[in-house]
Design an enzyme around this catalytic site. Sequence first.
Site, PDB file in Angstrom:
ATOM      1  CG  HIS A 126      -4.345  17.095  82.169  1.00 32.84           C
ATOM      2  ND1 HIS A 126      -5.183  17.527  81.175  1.00 32.84           N
ATOM      3  CD2 HIS A 126      -4.437  15.736  82.191  1.00 32.84           C
ATOM      4  CE1 HIS A 126      -5.741  16.492  80.600  1.00 32.84           C
ATOM      5  NE2 HIS A 126      -5.322  15.384  81.207  1.00 32.84           N
ATOM      6  CG  HIS A 168      -8.812  16.815  83.245  1.00 33.01           C
ATOM      7  ND1 HIS A 168      -7.601  16.314  83.663  1.00 33.01           N
ATOM      8  CD2 HIS A 168      -9.414  15.820  82.582  1.00 33.01           C
ATOM      9  CE1 HIS A 168      -7.498  15.042  83.275  1.00 33.01           C
ATOM     10  NE2 HIS A 168      -8.587  14.725  82.611  1.00 33.01           N
ATOM     11  CE  LYS A 186      -3.456   7.496  85.363  1.00 35.08           C
ATOM     12  NZ  LYS A 186      -3.861   7.059  84.031  1.00 35.08           N
TER      13      LYS A 186
HETATM   14  N1  ARG Z   1     -10.925  10.819  81.535  1.00 38.53           N
HETATM   15  C1  ARG Z   1     -10.493  11.128  80.202  1.00 38.53           C
HETATM   16  C2  ARG Z   1      -9.151  11.832  80.220  1.00 38.53           C
HETATM   17  O1  ARG Z   1      -8.768  12.382  81.209  1.00 38.53           O
HETATM   18  C3  ARG Z   1     -11.460  12.002  79.484  1.00 38.53           C
HETATM   19  C4  ARG Z   1     -12.781  11.366  79.226  1.00 38.53           C
HETATM   20  C5  ARG Z   1     -13.437  11.937  78.039  1.00 38.53           C
HETATM   21  N2  ARG Z   1     -14.730  11.383  77.797  1.00 38.53           N
HETATM   22  C6  ARG Z   1     -14.980  10.263  77.127  1.00 38.53           C
HETATM   23  N3  ARG Z   1     -16.234   9.899  76.997  1.00 38.53           N
HETATM   24  N4  ARG Z   1     -14.029   9.553  76.591  1.00 38.53           N
HETATM   25  O2  ARG Z   1      -8.453  11.848  79.215  1.00 38.53           O
END
Ligand code: ARG
Length: 605
Positions: free
Chosen positions: A157, A160, A154
């Site tokens: 963005h 991130h 994905k």
């Molecule tokens: N992968 C998730 C996203 O892109 C963020 C993860 C954040 N960390 C967690 N422990 N939930 O939205």
Amino acid sequence: RKLEINIGRKRYSSKTLNTKYTDQPEGPIYPLDVLRLDISKALHDISGIDHSLILNALESTNSMDRGDLLLPLPKIKVADPVAVANRWAIELSTHGCIGKVCAKGPFLQFFLDQRYLIQSTVPNILLQKGKYGQKKSRHQKKVVVEFSSPNIAKPFHAGHLRSTIIGGFLSNLYEAMGWSVTRMNYLGDWGRQFGLLAVGFKRYGDEKTLQKQPIQHLFDVYVKINMDLAKEEINGNSKCGISGEARSFFKNLENGDENAIKIWNRFRSLSIHHYIQTYSRLNINFDIFSGESQVSKESMNEALDIFRKNNLVKEIDGALVIDLTQWSKRLGRVVVQKSDGTTLYLTRDVGAAIERKKNLHFDKMVYVISSQQDLYMSQFFMILKKMNFEWAKDLQHINFGMVQGMSTRKGNVVFLDTILDEARDKALQIMENNKMKISQVDNPQRVADLIGVSAIIIQDMKSKRINNYEFNWNRMLSFEGDTGPYLQYTHSRLRSLERTSSDFTTDMLIRADFSNLNEPQLVELVRLLAQYPDVLRRAFETQEPATIVTYLFKVCHQVSSCYKKIWVSGKPADIAIPRLAVYSASRQVLHNAMSLLGLVPVDRM
Ligand code: ARG
């Protein structure tokens, strides 16, 4: 020859100062710490007020004409503070390293003695180098900082990107404050979409491209198969075909089917391999690449068991639900297990936290995630609390606002690489405008990359985390104004001064005689340098990178105004050496603070 540095001139045993404040600074005592101790001692002697009360009431100033430290008298609860301030200003003025005291209404402004300030700040910075400003702890605590955490296949963005640079900074900051830090990336690498991706790879995948550009290729494949899926759904045969195949692949994955796991593992490890290279451009090394896929069945079952034991879950239509409204209305209800038995993002997070506590024994864990997940994080933390984990209080969500308009020549940004490449190319273009200068730079590509990264990081950290901002290539890359390139420029200018004055050794600078250093601008600069350890502590309290960025620009502006008028070259040694010592110390402080933010300071640009 041993160098004696006049620092920590006055020391009081920590027994007499049984305070919140003295619990904090272990390790090096900096000039402002000495000033704090001198003030509290002197004030205690004339008023009998408790040392700790005074120490905790002392504040940093945000402009230096208000002193090096400020004491708001209402904070120590004296009657008639204005009159008392006036009286104390006179009585306190010559104690220890206090150089001057001014009463301003109910405030007392304290100024460090100038000679003491310079003598205890400049040589100390030159001696401590990269360690200046840091704190050592006797009992090193452990923190896990989870940040970046992109989703495989994905887009990467803006959320991130922010998580990456803020998380990188916080990790460095914890380290500087004497913590042991585990940098963790929690990849979005589990869920139905991986079934779809595998089906897509069968149709559109290409081995060679996967090896070369795994992240981009998996994303392309994922987009294509999603388009196919949409067509299929329009045609109304979504029960069979792609969607059915994807579901069965994911089921196989969840059941640990060897073949399915093998395929998925390759996607994952190739992506990680590529990410590692990209993160290194940002000067970030993760200790652990974890991810949703890595949370074990056992810990999730443990979570579900505790839910039941603590009477947290209800079954609704076959799904398990926790009703959080009983503790807080706004938290609503959350599903922790679907009716088909599959787990969810939230349950995986609960399992992951349990595992991390077990394996890493952290004293604190920080999640750096966009404010879009504020509600989610409150739900998550509340659940851990209601599971009666005493360590639930040690978790912290560090959030941040949105970025608008992050796009490149090619359109919307999808990959971290693309953003960094574009920043580098634009920086290089600007550097090429000055043919003379760029010809002296060893590796212009590399320097342009570092400047591009600085531009992105500083734009991000200029205001408080929670603020939104607009991604603006021109503004962030400008060499003037408060930008990353301007910081780099100031640093490289000071480097160049050091190069041209390399006849004077560091040893000579450290032993410099500062008694003739009186230029008010240079003294102001030294006062700023003396604040750096306090700035770090303040940033640590607020977990705000902007605290450091604002400070850095103050230092740069002060350097600029000195640099133009107060020269080193062509001056006799007794004038040149102390001046150079101040410039060199300034460069060191810039270097330390920039590195902490995640920048790599350049020597030439
Ligand atoms: N992968 C998730 C996203 O892109 C963020 C993860 C954040 N960390 C967690 N422990 N939930 O939205």
